[in-house]
Design a protein around this motif. Structure first.
Motif, PDB file in Angstrom:
ATOM      1  N   ALA A  79       7.441 -44.057   8.095  1.00 43.61           N
ATOM      2  CA  ALA A  79       6.163 -44.377   7.454  1.00 43.61           C
ATOM      3  C   ALA A  79       5.017 -43.578   8.054  1.00 43.61           C
ATOM      4  O   ALA A  79       4.102 -43.139   7.339  1.00 43.61           O
ATOM      5  N   ALA A  80       5.053 -43.368   9.386  1.00 40.08           N
ATOM      6  CA  ALA A  80       3.962 -42.671  10.055  1.00 40.08           C
ATOM      7  C   ALA A  80       3.816 -41.232   9.574  1.00 40.08           C
ATOM      8  O   ALA A  80       2.717 -40.680   9.570  1.00 40.08           O
ATOM      9  N   PHE A  81       4.914 -40.629   9.138  1.00 37.92           N
ATOM     10  CA  PHE A  81       4.856 -39.249   8.661  1.00 37.92           C
ATOM     11  C   PHE A  81       3.940 -39.106   7.452  1.00 37.92           C
ATOM     12  O   PHE A  81       3.375 -38.040   7.214  1.00 37.92           O
ATOM     13  N   TYR A  82       3.773 -40.167   6.677  1.00 38.62           N
ATOM     14  CA  TYR A  82       3.005 -40.105   5.434  1.00 38.62           C
ATOM     15  C   TYR A  82       1.587 -40.663   5.571  1.00 38.62           C
ATOM     16  O   TYR A  82       0.846 -40.696   4.589  1.00 38.62           O
ATOM     17  N   GLU A  83       1.209 -41.063   6.767  1.00 35.11           N
ATOM     18  CA  GLU A  83      -0.097 -41.709   6.936  1.00 35.11           C
ATOM     19  C   GLU A  83      -1.258 -40.820   6.532  1.00 35.11           C
ATOM     20  O   GLU A  83      -2.240 -41.277   5.967  1.00 35.11           O
ATOM     21  N   ASP A  84      -1.185 -39.526   6.826  1.00 29.72           N
ATOM     22  CA  ASP A  84      -2.290 -38.619   6.482  1.00 29.72           C
ATOM     23  C   ASP A  84      -1.884 -37.628   5.393  1.00 29.72           C
ATOM     24  O   ASP A  84      -2.428 -36.541   5.284  1.00 29.72           O
ATOM     25  N   ARG A  85      -0.890 -38.018   4.586  1.00 28.61           N
ATOM     26  CA  ARG A  85      -0.435 -37.155   3.496  1.00 28.61           C
ATOM     27  C   ARG A  85      -0.528 -37.937   2.190  1.00 28.61           C
ATOM     28  O   ARG A  85       0.434 -38.557   1.760  1.00 28.61           O
ATOM     29  N   ALA A  86      -1.676 -37.893   1.578  1.00 26.56           N
ATOM     30  CA  ALA A  86      -1.894 -38.675   0.359  1.00 26.56           C
ATOM     31  C   ALA A  86      -1.156 -38.059  -0.815  1.00 26.56           C
ATOM     32  O   ALA A  86      -1.146 -36.839  -0.995  1.00 26.56           O
ATOM     33  N   PRO A  87      -0.520 -38.885  -1.657  1.00 29.66           N
ATOM     34  CA  PRO A  87       0.171 -38.348  -2.840  1.00 29.66           C
ATOM     35  C   PRO A  87      -0.814 -37.859  -3.884  1.00 29.66           C
ATOM     36  O   PRO A  87      -1.946 -38.314  -3.960  1.00 29.66           O
ATOM     37  N   ARG A  88      -0.381 -36.903  -4.681  1.00 21.26           N
ATOM     38  CA  ARG A  88      -1.214 -36.452  -5.777  1.00 21.26           C
ATOM     39  C   ARG A  88      -0.779 -37.182  -7.051  1.00 21.26           C
ATOM     40  O   ARG A  88       0.354 -37.661  -7.136  1.00 21.26           O
ATOM     41  N   PRO A  89      -1.622 -37.273  -8.030  1.00 24.54           N
ATOM     42  CA  PRO A  89      -1.256 -37.985  -9.255  1.00 24.54           C
ATOM     43  C   PRO A  89      -0.035 -37.371  -9.913  1.00 24.54           C
ATOM     44  O   PRO A  89       0.127 -36.149  -9.957  1.00 24.54           O
ATOM     45  N   ALA A  90       0.864 -38.208 -10.399  1.00 26.96           N
ATOM     46  CA  ALA A  90       2.078 -37.749 -11.074  1.00 26.96           C
ATOM     47  C   ALA A  90       1.866 -37.780 -12.577  1.00 26.96           C
ATOM     48  O   ALA A  90       0.952 -38.427 -13.084  1.00 26.96           O
ATOM     49  N   PRO A  91       2.694 -37.046 -13.316  1.00 29.68           N
ATOM     50  CA  PRO A  91       2.613 -37.145 -14.779  1.00 29.68           C
ATOM     51  C   PRO A  91       2.805 -38.602 -15.217  1.00 29.68           C
ATOM     52  O   PRO A  91       3.440 -39.387 -14.516  1.00 29.68           O
ATOM     53  N   GLU A  92       2.244 -38.942 -16.361  1.00 24.28           N
ATOM     54  CA  GLU A  92       2.352 -40.319 -16.848  1.00 24.28           C
ATOM     55  C   GLU A  92       3.821 -40.731 -16.941  1.00 24.28           C
ATOM     56  O   GLU A  92       4.662 -39.999 -17.466  1.00 24.28           O
ATOM     57  N   ASP A  93       4.117 -41.908 -16.395  1.00 24.54           N
ATOM     58  CA  ASP A  93       5.470 -42.464 -16.374  1.00 24.54           C
ATOM     59  C   ASP A  93       6.442 -41.609 -15.561  1.00 24.54           C
ATOM     60  O   ASP A  93       7.655 -41.743 -15.688  1.00 24.54           O
ATOM     61  N   GLY A  94       5.913 -40.718 -14.713  1.00 20.64           N
ATOM     62  CA  GLY A  94       6.793 -39.872 -13.885  1.00 20.64           C
ATOM     63  C   GLY A  94       6.800 -40.341 -12.442  1.00 20.64           C
ATOM     64  O   GLY A  94       6.066 -41.253 -12.053  1.00 20.64           O
TER      65      GLY A  94
END
Length: 548
Positions: A79-94
């Motif tokens: 979990a700590a690996f993703y703390e400062d790596r925000a996801p970007r928006p995905a295609p709708e329903d993707g």
């Protein structure tokens, strides 16, 4: 419930390829791939499908709620690996894709392309990833060549025996040993039995995956004294390598061992030296090593590191595991105030923080070790001279050098590639000069693994390394840049068998496997390795040779 990747992660990204929602990173096409210590599952994206766990070749992935007490910390590590790596928006329903993008494993070779014949020299992870790539993505015929009469390379002779999960990747490679487009020539030394030119003359291309069999030197007085041993030799000794004699290591009157280095190999040898021999008796450790460890007087191993704990070259998973050894106390020598300051100042994602549970002690090195088994880190110290029964090391923080009493010194400061007969060699790096895997000035000749990039990266790093090399080979094939072979496969078979004294093929390798597993069953172990060339050859021929 999300999944988590644990200590035995091999970093080969097989899990990435099967994940339907791209929740495992870094992927092979991301800048961080090969630079992180392991791969990580994003708990915010994981859909609990279990595809990654099913695909993992080393059994490193588990549901978080199924983690054992010794593994539970890995839920937080992932979990700590993703703390400062925000996801970007995905295609709708993707699916959710993080900022790096989706994984990619491109391969190009026309489906109607005429079969090419490729020799792969070396059957360790680098060579087998290259062979796997060729066999799965092309119609190439592959000739596997190894100087030893048994396959495996680093998996067989480099992985510590108490890491059986890591060794399971060998099962993945073994399925290609009997592939219908594979011919195997074990016990054939390129450069001695046949020349590089002869090998090239019988194949469209040759890929060298010969690793880094040498070791780096300390360059200090006394390094050649009796009792000063390379970790390369020590690892080969406890893994039953046929080129290291069973009596090469004597631990009967050694109470303290100094290991110079703080990388994963240094931790491996330290762990083996103080581990309970009866626990090791359930592994495939060499018989002679198990007997020596049972009779061993070693009670303390000192890990000597030039830099501070914040710069330790070992991986966090291996350091974490070191603190959980049953009956072994982990100590940090408090000779330099900067060491513990670094431990206390470390953030939750810093390796140094993992040492907070260690005992802080100012060790008196003039005295022999006590009765308990211990591993002692001495940071900010470097060896200056190997003496008779001691090592003189820097004192730290301006102090005078001190003498650490020790019956053995193991240098674990890195491996080094050796020259390959018939190929150019860069003395400064211990590698074969190349561009993207293409050997300079040798059309149709390629390198992969440590002889290509130097001794860096674990088993899985070879997968991407092999992909680059195979990609270059296939591009050259399409461009018509591969020299046409002048000899046939049958002619090479006659040449190899006529030159090498004992050639072991896939059938012989299977016979060795059966013999070792049968010996293991007789003693309640997974296998008992055959440790000499005559024993291996005899087993390959279906004969049982008496132990030496």
């Amino acid at each position: 419930m999300t999944y988590a990747i644990t200590q035995t992660c091999c970093n080969d990204a097989t899990c990435v390829a099967v994940c339907p929602v791209n929740c495992i990173h870094p992927t092979p096409d991301e800048p961080d791939f090969g630079r992180t210590e392991m791969l990580y599952v994003d708990p915010g994206s994981c859909i609990d499908c279990g595809a990654c766990a099913d695909a993992c070749p080393v059994d490193a992935i588990f549901p978080v709620d199924a983690l054992t007490d010794g593994q539970k910390e890995y839920a937080a590590v992932n979990a700590a690996f993703y703390e400062d790596r925000a996801p970007r928006p995905a295609p709708e329903d993707g699916p959710v894709f993080h900022a790096w993008g989706a994984p990619s494993f491109p391969r190009t070779l026309p489906s109607d392309f005429a079969p090419i014949r490729v020799a792969v020299v070396g059957t360790g992870p680098a060579g087998m990833y290259a062979a796997e790539d060729l066999l799965l993505h092309t119609n190439a015929e592959v000739t596997l060549v190894d100087r030893l009469p048994v396959a495996g390379g680093l998996v067989r002779y480099g992985v510590a025996p108490d890491h059986p999960a890591t060794k399971r990747i060998g099962d993945t490679f073994a399925r290609f040993h009997t592939h219908p487009r594979v011919r195997m020539y074990l016990g054939v030394d390129v450069g001695t039995d046949i020349t590089a030119e002869e090998l090239a003359a019988h194949h469209d291309a040759v890929v060298y995956a010969v690793g880094a069999a040498g070791d780096r030197r300390l360059g200090i007085p006394g390094e050649e004294r009796t009792g000063s041993v390379s970790a390369t030799a020590f690892v080969a000794w406890y893994n039953a390598h046929p080129e290291v004699a069973p009596d090469a290591i004597d631990l009967s009157d050694v109470e303290r061992v100094v290991v110079v280095g703080a990388g994963n190999v240094a931790l491996d040898v330290a762990r083996i030296l103080v581990a309970d021999p009866e626990v090791l008796a359930g592994t495939d450790i060499a018989d002679h090593a198990l007997a020596a460890l049972r009779a061993s007087a070693v009670r303390e191993v000192v890990l000597l590191a030039r830099r501070g704990p914040e710069d330790a070259s070992c991986t966090a998973p291996e350091l974490l595991a070191l603190g959980r050894l049953p009956g072994v106390r982990l100590v940090v020598d408090d000779h330099d105030p900067r060491v513990w300051e670094a431990v206390e100042a470390a953030g939750p994602r810093d390796k140094a923080a993992l040492l907070r549970g260690a005992v802080r002690e100012r060790v008196d090195w003039s005295r022999p070790p006590g009765p308990e088994r211990r591993i002692v880190f001495r940071f900010r110290s470097a060896p200056e001279e190997v003496l008779d029964g001691a090592v003189r090391v820097t004192g730290g923080a301006g102090a005078e050098p001190v003498e650490v009493r020790a019956g053995m010194v193991l240098r674990a400061v890195g491996y080094r590639g050796l020259p390959v007969a018939g190929l150019p060699y860069d003395e400064s790096t211990g590698t074969v000069p190349h561009r993207g895997g293409r050997v300079e000035g040798r059309p149709g000749t390629y390198v992969v693994g440590w002889i290509k990039r130097g001794p860096s990266g674990g088993i899985g790093a070879n997968r991407v390394c092999a992909a680059e090399t195979v990609g270059a080979l296939l591009a050259d094939a399409v461009d018509g840049a591969l020299p046409a072979p002048t000899g046939t496969a049958r002619a090479f078979d006659r040449l190899a068998r006529g030159r090498a004294r004992h050639v072991v093929d896939a059938r012989g390798l299977a016979a060795i496997e059966r013999a070792e597993r049968t010996r293991g069953e007789e003693s309640g172990r997974p296998r008992v390795k055959l440790g000499t060339v005559p024993e291996l050859v005899a087993a390959a021929r279906g004969r049982r040779r008496a132990a030496r």
